[in-house]
Design an enzyme around this catalytic site. Structure first.
Site, PDB file in Angstrom:
ATOM      1  CE1 TYR A   1      32.200  59.291   7.626  1.00  0.00           C
ATOM      2  CE2 TYR A   1      30.034  60.191   7.183  1.00  0.00           C
ATOM      3  CZ  TYR A   1      30.826  59.141   7.579  1.00  0.00           C
ATOM      4  OH  TYR A   1      30.247  57.948   7.926  1.00  0.00           O
TER       5      TYR A   1
ATOM      6  CG  HIS B   1      31.974  56.997  13.317  1.00  0.00           C
ATOM      7  ND1 HIS B   1      32.352  58.086  12.570  1.00  0.00           N
ATOM      8  CD2 HIS B   1      31.655  56.049  12.422  1.00  0.00           C
ATOM      9  CE1 HIS B   1      32.267  57.793  11.284  1.00  0.00           C
ATOM     10  NE2 HIS B   1      31.859  56.558  11.159  1.00  0.00           N
TER      11      HIS B   1
ATOM     12  CB  SER C   1      29.035  50.256   2.404  1.00  0.00           C
ATOM     13  OG  SER C   1      29.890  51.316   2.709  1.00  0.00           O
ATOM     14  N   PRO C   2      25.435  49.799   1.467  1.00  0.00           N
ATOM     15  CG  PRO C   2      23.344  50.742   1.030  1.00  0.00           C
ATOM     16  CD  PRO C   2      24.680  51.057   1.641  1.00  0.00           C
ATOM     17  CG  LEU C   3      24.372  50.341  -3.621  1.00  0.00           C
ATOM     18  CD1 LEU C   3      24.326  51.601  -4.465  1.00  0.00           C
ATOM     19  CD2 LEU C   3      23.509  49.250  -4.239  1.00  0.00           C
TER      20      LEU C   3
ATOM     21  NE  ARG D   1      33.677  50.521   2.193  1.00  0.00           N
ATOM     22  CZ  ARG D   1      33.300  51.426   3.082  1.00  0.00           C
ATOM     23  NH1 ARG D   1      32.901  52.600   2.666  1.00  0.00           N
ATOM     24  NH2 ARG D   1      33.301  51.159   4.378  1.00  0.00           N
ATOM     25  N   GLY D   2      29.959  50.257  -4.171  1.00  0.00           N
ATOM     26  CA  GLY D   2      29.889  50.340  -5.622  1.00  0.00           C
ATOM     27  C   GLY D   2      30.127  49.042  -6.352  1.00  0.00           C
TER      28      GLY D   2
END
Length: 333
Positions: free
Chosen positions: A56, A130, A209-211, A213-214
């Site tokens: 990252y 990863h 990313s439980p949302l 990615r928005g």
């Protein structure tokens, strides 16, 4: 904040962790001062599970976390990941995107020392591969990771986006505490055999990313994304998939409003509801979003709520792939 046990580690971590990737990578410009304030607020709210990776920002995200860890190490259960390597670009170059994956034992030992130095810590609590390197037997990768536990550099081991077969082979070498995989209302690949295998070995599932990615938040607007935001390149954010997902988002938002909560809180509550060993790590750079997300641990979903959510998803099924074709080749190996 509520807390859950991280798989077979017996470590108590916040039921919602904090994914730190976006503070240094992938989502356009960022402000270090704002990021540090958000990290400190997370600790104040009882969020003790922080997730990063050496890729990252090509190391920059670990350097960022070192600034909060310096005076708060005892408050943090620290997770980082290794394996993606950049062919070009220096530490802190958020535009360095030409990557390849290296799960070799030699690189495991090199990567952990670099992460420890950047993070400014003596030990990493949870160290993930990863991805699973298709060119290297998973037993060799995990064997090298197990050596890090023996050396006192790492406490627990994790995998990311691994197949049931790889999970089994890895656990035969050393207990794996957690599997990190994408899991949300729109990404449910882990349901079935993968999640069953996680449960069999008493592991935690750590959804990133439980949302989505928005996408499943109240005010998502693809046209407002920064020029450097990698989401614009993903199938879900283009063409017919995007149209489908905007309709789904509107329906989901309407249901959340009926319940007196936000879409993000509803989406996170849904993920949390899938099992006590599931510990999502939503990412954000903003204190307001962090505070909003943290309240999801108090949301109670009824059977009727779950049926309504399923009906919304069934009405808008064309969500699109979560990654481009190249990235999907490193998923669930």
């Amino acid at each position: 904040m509520k807390y859950r046990i991280l798989g077979n580690s017996n470590e108590k971590v916040s039921a919602l962790g904090l994914g730190c990737m976006g503070m240094s990578f992938a989502y356009g410009p960022f402000d270090e001062s704002e990021n540090l304030k958000t990290l400190q607020r997370a600790l104040d709210l009882g969020v003790n599970f922080l997730d990063t990776a050496d890729m990252y920002g090509n190391g920059a995200n670990e350097v960022l976390l070192s600034k909060i860890l310096k005076d708060n190490r005892d408050k943090v259960f620290l997770a980082t990941k290794f394996g993606f390597r950049f062919r070009n670009g220096k530490v802190g170059d958020s535009n360095a995107v030409d990557t390849y994956f290296d799960g070799s034992p030699e690189y495991v030992k090199q990567a952990v020392d670099a992460s420890l130095q950047r993070l400014g810590v003596d030990v990493i609590d949870l160290y993930y591969a990863h991805r699973v390197d298709p060119q290297v037997p998973i037993e060799e990768t995990v064997g090298a990771m197990a050596d890090l536990v023996q050396a006192g550099k790492v406490r627990y081991l994790g995998l990311s986006e691994a197949s049931p077969e790889s999970i089994r082979k890895a656990n035969a070498i050393h207990p794996i505490a957690a599997l990190q995989s994408e899991y949300s209302l729109l990404t449910r690949d882990v349901e079935g055999e993968i999640l069953n295998t996680v449960n069999e070995f008493n592991m935690a599932l750590v959804p990133y990313s439980p949302l989505a990615r928005g996408l499943v938040t109240n005010d998502f607007n693809v046209s407002a994304l920064d020029a450097g935001d990698f989401r614009k390149t993903l199938p879900r954010y283009q063409g017919e998939n995007l149209e489908n997902n905007m309709n789904l988002t509107d329906a989901f938002k309407a249901f959340a409003i009926e319940k007196g909560i936000t879409s993000a809180q509803l989406a996170l509550a849904w993920v949390l509801h899938q099992g006590e060993n599931i510990i999502p790590i939503p990412g954000t750079r903003k204190i307001t979003r962090l505070e909003e997300n943290s309240k999801a641990v108090d949301v109670v979903l009824t059977g009727e709520d779950l049926r309504t959510i399923d009906a919304i998803l069934a009405k808008y099924p064309n969500v699109g792939n979560r990654y481009n074709e190249g990235a999907m080749k490193l998923v669930n190996n």
